[in-house]
Design a protein around this motif. Structure first.
Motif, short mmCIF file in Angstrom:
data_model
loop_
_atom_site.label_atom_id
_atom_site.label_comp_id
_atom_site.label_asym_id
_atom_site.label_seq_id
_atom_site.Cartn_x
_atom_site.Cartn_y
_atom_site.Cartn_z
N UNK A 4 60.20 -22.31 29.10
CA UNK A 4 61.63 -22.89 28.67
C UNK A 4 62.02 -24.23 29.80
N UNK A 5 61.40 -24.01 31.24
CA UNK A 5 62.14 -24.99 31.84
C UNK A 5 60.93 -26.27 31.84
N UNK A 6 59.98 -26.12 31.29
CA UNK A 6 58.88 -27.12 31.20
C UNK A 6 57.97 -27.15 32.47
N UNK A 7 58.14 -26.40 33.14
CA UNK A 7 57.65 -26.42 34.70
C UNK A 7 56.18 -25.70 34.56
N UNK A 8 56.18 -24.68 33.86
CA UNK A 8 54.84 -24.03 34.05
C UNK A 8 54.04 -23.93 32.61
N UNK A 9 52.88 -23.84 32.74
CA UNK A 9 52.10 -23.95 31.22
C UNK A 9 51.22 -22.63 31.34
N UNK A 10 51.22 -21.80 30.25
CA UNK A 10 50.43 -20.61 30.29
C UNK A 10 49.07 -20.87 29.28
N UNK A 11 47.90 -20.44 29.92
CA UNK A 11 46.82 -20.88 28.83
C UNK A 11 46.22 -19.52 28.73
N UNK A 12 45.62 -19.00 27.38
CA UNK A 12 45.18 -17.75 27.03
C UNK A 12 43.49 -18.18 26.77
N UNK A 13 42.86 -17.41 27.26
CA UNK A 13 41.19 -17.49 26.99
C UNK A 13 40.50 -16.34 26.43
N UNK A 14 39.40 -16.89 25.84
CA UNK A 14 38.33 -15.83 25.39
C UNK A 14 37.63 -14.98 26.66
N UNK A 15 38.06 -15.61 27.84
CA UNK A 15 37.35 -14.86 29.14
C UNK A 15 38.18 -13.90 29.60
N UNK A 16 39.17 -13.51 28.85
CA UNK A 16 40.06 -12.12 28.97
C UNK A 16 41.11 -12.57 30.04
N UNK A 27 39.10 -7.99 26.72
CA UNK A 27 38.29 -9.11 26.13
C UNK A 27 39.30 -10.29 25.62
N UNK A 28 38.95 -10.92 24.71
CA UNK A 28 39.54 -12.29 24.36
C UNK A 28 41.06 -12.27 24.33
N UNK A 29 41.68 -12.92 25.02
CA UNK A 29 43.12 -13.40 25.01
C UNK A 29 43.53 -14.30 23.73
N UNK A 30 44.19 -13.95 22.68
CA UNK A 30 44.29 -14.91 21.69
C UNK A 30 45.48 -15.53 21.55
N UNK A 31 46.80 -15.06 22.45
CA UNK A 31 47.84 -15.96 22.20
C UNK A 31 48.99 -15.39 23.57
N UNK A 32 49.69 -16.36 23.82
CA UNK A 32 50.57 -16.35 24.93
C UNK A 32 52.04 -16.90 24.86
N UNK A 33 53.20 -16.18 25.03
CA UNK A 33 54.33 -16.84 24.76
C UNK A 33 55.49 -16.58 25.72
N UNK A 34 56.31 -17.14 26.05
CA UNK A 34 57.49 -17.00 27.02
C UNK A 34 58.58 -16.43 26.17
N UNK A 36 48.21 -22.11 24.10
CA UNK A 36 48.86 -22.71 25.31
C UNK A 36 50.36 -22.56 24.88
N UNK A 37 51.13 -22.40 26.04
CA UNK A 37 52.49 -22.26 25.79
C UNK A 37 53.33 -22.64 26.95
N UNK A 38 54.24 -23.72 26.86
CA UNK A 38 55.11 -24.16 28.16
C UNK A 38 56.37 -23.17 28.37
#
Length: 344
Positions: free
Chosen positions: A77-89, A112-119, A73-75
């Protein structure tokens, strides 16, 4: 900052319970006191610190969106959005609307599985990586639309983590193939490509690279691995800041002999303290050594907290708001909030 003279201890402030499976990843909101956690129980929890009691409580549970483990999971920079990466692809984008978090976008494309997310630093780009060996770069469009602008192929195995440089739009990825790859945009064609690979041949890791982190200035990077070492890398900050083309990264030193199990997480604090979380259930802190010895170690172990959790530690994250506040997440299903405090 010289920590060698200070007597410091790691004090447990609070244990956060609620997830009913291992907790994989943590993210502090950059503009508020919110902390996000994600788990094998398919949910994301948002924890908030109460101003009156200073204790954390669960403000929201984001569920019924991901159908498998939420790995990262990653916010923004504005703190308004949260991105979440899952094994559900998929990668989900959540926005705080009123008092509730709503899923406003779902990014699909990985096999397949998403392992990481970054802004990136400006919040205009999002990167994701997957067990499918690819790294995707998404451009943030108006109205919470996300367009894939590049699919980066180059890793030969599962990609464990993506992380944008804190200052420049340069992307770093680390993988089960034992390498860190660095990706940048070609100024002429707008195409993204690999500009450097840090592997065994240039003093890189000899096993899976699990995580990486940057110092605040962005001229040093730390990586951690299944090979039981932590490595520090540096780049020419003058070339970097002048924008005179790409400044390559070089191996500075290797911290070995401190860990005897896999190191899953590493995070560099604004004050220059490197924290690691590992499979031996311990949290360790490293700082630059100020001994001044010509051939002496450049970094040293400042503190080790044994049995910080009952099982593997998957994530250690310094607070974006308060110096010396750290959160850790574990296979034991808990999150702990710690303070690195002077021994009184």
């Amino acid at each position: 900052m010289d920590f060698s003279e200070e007597g410091l201890e790691l004090k447990e402030i609070q244990r956060l319970e609620g997830h009913n499976d291992r907790v994989w990843s943590l993210a502090w909101n950059p503009t508020s006191t919110l902390l996000a956690s994600c788990s094998g129980d398919k949910t994301v929890r948002i924890w908030q610190r109460s101003p009156s009691t200073s204790s954390w409580h669960c403000k929201a549970v984001l569920e019924e969106t991901h159908t498998r483990t939420v790995r990262s999971c990653a916010w923004s920079p504005s703190g308004k959005l949260l991105a979440t990466a899952s094994f559900d692809a998929t990668t989900a984008i959540w926005e705080l609307i009123g008092d509730d978090f709503e899923c406003v976008s779902t990014l699909e494309g990985h096999e397949n599985e998403v392992k990481s997310v970054s802004w990136n630093a400006s919040g205009s780009l999002l990167a994701t990586c997957s067990r499918d060996k690819s790294v995707w770069i998404w451009e943030v469009q108006p109205g919470n639309e996300f367009e894939c602008v590049s699919v980066l192929q180059g890793h030969t195995q599962d990609v464990k983590m993506v992380q944008w440089h804190p200052i420049m739009d340069v992307l770093f990825s680390c993988s089960y193939d034992n390498t860190v790859k660095i990706w940048a945009e070609d100024g002429d064609s707008d195409d993204w490509h690999c500009v450097q690979t840090l592997g065994e041949s240039n003093n890189g890791h000899t096993s899976t690279v699990w995580a990486l982190s940057f110092n605040p200035e962005g001229d040093k990077m730390v990586t951690c691995s299944d090979d039981l070492t932590v490595k520090i890398w540096d780049t020419d900050s003058i070339t970097m800041q002048a924008g005179e083309g790409y400044a390559p990264w070089k191996h500075l030193c290797t911290l070995s002999g401190y860990h005897d199990r896999t190191i899953f997480s590493v995070h560099w604090s604004r004050e220059g303290i490197i924290a690691t979380g590992a499979a031996d259930d311990a949290i360790r802190f490293f700082v630059e050594s100020k001994d001044g010895l010509v051939d002496g170690p450049l970094y040293k172990l400042m503190l080790k907290k044994e049995q910080a959790h009952d099982m593997d530690i998957n994530s250690v994250q310094w607070s974006s708001g308060e110096n010396r506040l750290l959160a850790s997440a574990s296979d034991d299903g808990t999150i702990k909030i710690w303070e690195l405090a002077s021994i009184t």
